[in-house]
Scaffold this active site. Structure first.
Site, PDB file in Angstrom:
ATOM      1  CD  GLU A  49      -2.699   1.304   2.571  1.00 13.80           C
ATOM      2  OE1 GLU A  49      -2.320   0.731   3.609  1.00 13.80           O
ATOM      3  OE2 GLU A  49      -3.766   1.935   2.502  1.00 13.80           O
TER       4      GLU A  49
ATOM      5  CE  LYS B 171      -7.681   1.514   3.281  1.00 17.08           C
ATOM      6  NZ  LYS B 171      -6.523   2.267   3.795  1.00 17.08           N
TER       7      LYS B 171
ATOM      8  CB  CYS C  33      -4.625  -1.335   4.482  1.00 14.32           C
ATOM      9  SG  CYS C  33      -3.713  -1.240   6.040  1.00 14.32           S
TER      10      CYS C  33
HETATM   11  O1  LIG Z   1      -7.241  -1.278  10.285  1.00 16.39           O
HETATM   12  C1  LIG Z   1      -6.194  -0.883  10.801  1.00 16.39           C
HETATM   13  O2  LIG Z   1      -5.941  -1.068  11.991  1.00 16.39           O
HETATM   14  C2  LIG Z   1      -5.138  -0.191   9.990  1.00 16.39           C
HETATM   15  C3  LIG Z   1      -5.604   0.210   8.655  1.00 16.39           C
HETATM   16  C4  LIG Z   1      -4.624   0.975   7.880  1.00 16.39           C
HETATM   17  O3  LIG Z   1      -3.523   1.249   8.300  1.00 16.39           O
HETATM   18  C5  LIG Z   1      -4.993   1.384   6.533  1.00 16.39           C
HETATM   19  O4  LIG Z   1      -6.107   1.073   6.092  1.00 16.39           O
HETATM   20  O5  LIG Z   1      -4.156   2.006   5.856  1.00 16.39           O
END
Ligand SMILES: O=C(O)CCC(=O)C(=O)O
Length: 284
Positions: A46, A116, A161
């Site tokens: 990411e 996303k 993520c």
């Molecule tokens: O869900 C999480 O704890 C982290 C999510 C995250 O870092 C993101 O989506 O970039």
């Protein structure tokens, strides 16, 4: 016919210069392909072309597929004749920004674009594991489509993520016939130790498929310190490979026969009581 795929996870260090990040990523993929001629799929983290942070989002945003990062990935995929799951970049469309993963085929064509779906908005107090405060939703728009790409004989579901926290999306991918889920990700050092492996193994247990994550390398000097630990979890929910914290590349052969073995031996999918769930409307 062999039911296997050789994949690489590139846990890259990410600096402030977009062009340099993209060039380093491309050079690393080229080297991995020379060292591993069987490599079929390269997976990037990411936010692999710029540091992850709201101050960077508008500055580094580009159009998909016309932007410079996309063009480099397309060219790289066709040069090496491999698939690339291009981590994520900030995509600009009109006045909206998205956190977007592009997927490229061996002829350089864009075969998937995942925006996303679940934006990362969270406020963990400092007293809890060091804390983290982030509000992606204040700067980015959310995608609204699941994304499945065909790679070799496999259907692969894409998430980014925070998407990995949502079992509903993973279940949709299983229902669509996926045998592997790939989540370019950048958990930070607060929730990483708590939930990174746990979530990945949970998605693998529930849906009986491979779950792969690819993180940027940890940089303790950056504003948002990524956890690292890019990982391949198999359908038994075992950690098959795991990176450490620094810049590190993993090359792994994925044997998709294991998906059928697990689904045959632990037949939970057939045992589901969808009649009961429908009555309770549990997911609404
Ligand atoms: O869900 C999480 O704890 C982290 C999510 C995250 O870092 C993101 O989506 O970039």
């Amino acid at each position: 016919m062999p039911n296997k795929l050789t994949i690489a996870l590139l846990q890259l260090s990410v600096g402030r210069e977009v062009a340099l990040n993209v060039r380093r990523a491309a050079d690393s993929v080229r080297k991995l392909k020379v060292d591993n001629p069987r490599l079929q799929l390269a997976i990037l983290p990411e936010s692999f072309n710029a540091p992850y942070g709201q101050e960077y989002f508008p500055k580094v945003a580009e159009e998909v597929p016309k932007g410079p990062t996309c063009q480099s990935l397309s060219q790289l995929a066709s040069e090496l004749s491999i698939y690339i799951i291009g981590g994520s970049i900030v995509e600009r469309e009109g006045d909206k920004l998205y956190n977007t993963c592009t997927v490229w085929g061996p002829d350089g064509a864009l075969i998937g674009r995942h925006r996303k779906i679940h934006l990362f908005t969270m406020s963990i107090e400092p007293a809890n594991f060091g804390g983290v405060e982030f509000d992606e939703a204040a700067f980015l728009s959310a995608g609204s489509e699941p994304t499945v790409v065909q790679i070799g004989q496999q259907k692969i579901g894409i998430g980014i993520c925070h998407d990995k926290r949502f079992e509903e999306l993973a279940r949709i991918y299983r229902n669509m016939g996926c045998t592997m889920l790939v989540y370019p990700s950048a958990f930070c050092i607060c929730q990483g130790p708590m939930h990174w492996e746990l979530l990945q193994r949970a998605r693998a247990t529930d849906n009986q498929l491979f779950v792969v994550t690819c993180s940027p390398a940890r940089d303790n000097m950056s504003g948002y310190v990524a956890y690292g630990h890019s990982m391949v979890v198999n359908p038994w929910a075992q950690v098959q490979r795991e990176a450490g914290e620094g810049c590190e590349f993993i090359v792994e052969e994925i044997d998709f026969d294991v998906v059928d073995q697990v689904r045959r031996q632990i037949p939970i999918y057939k045992q589901r009581r969808t009649d009961v769930y429908a009555k309770a409307r549990f997911d609404l």
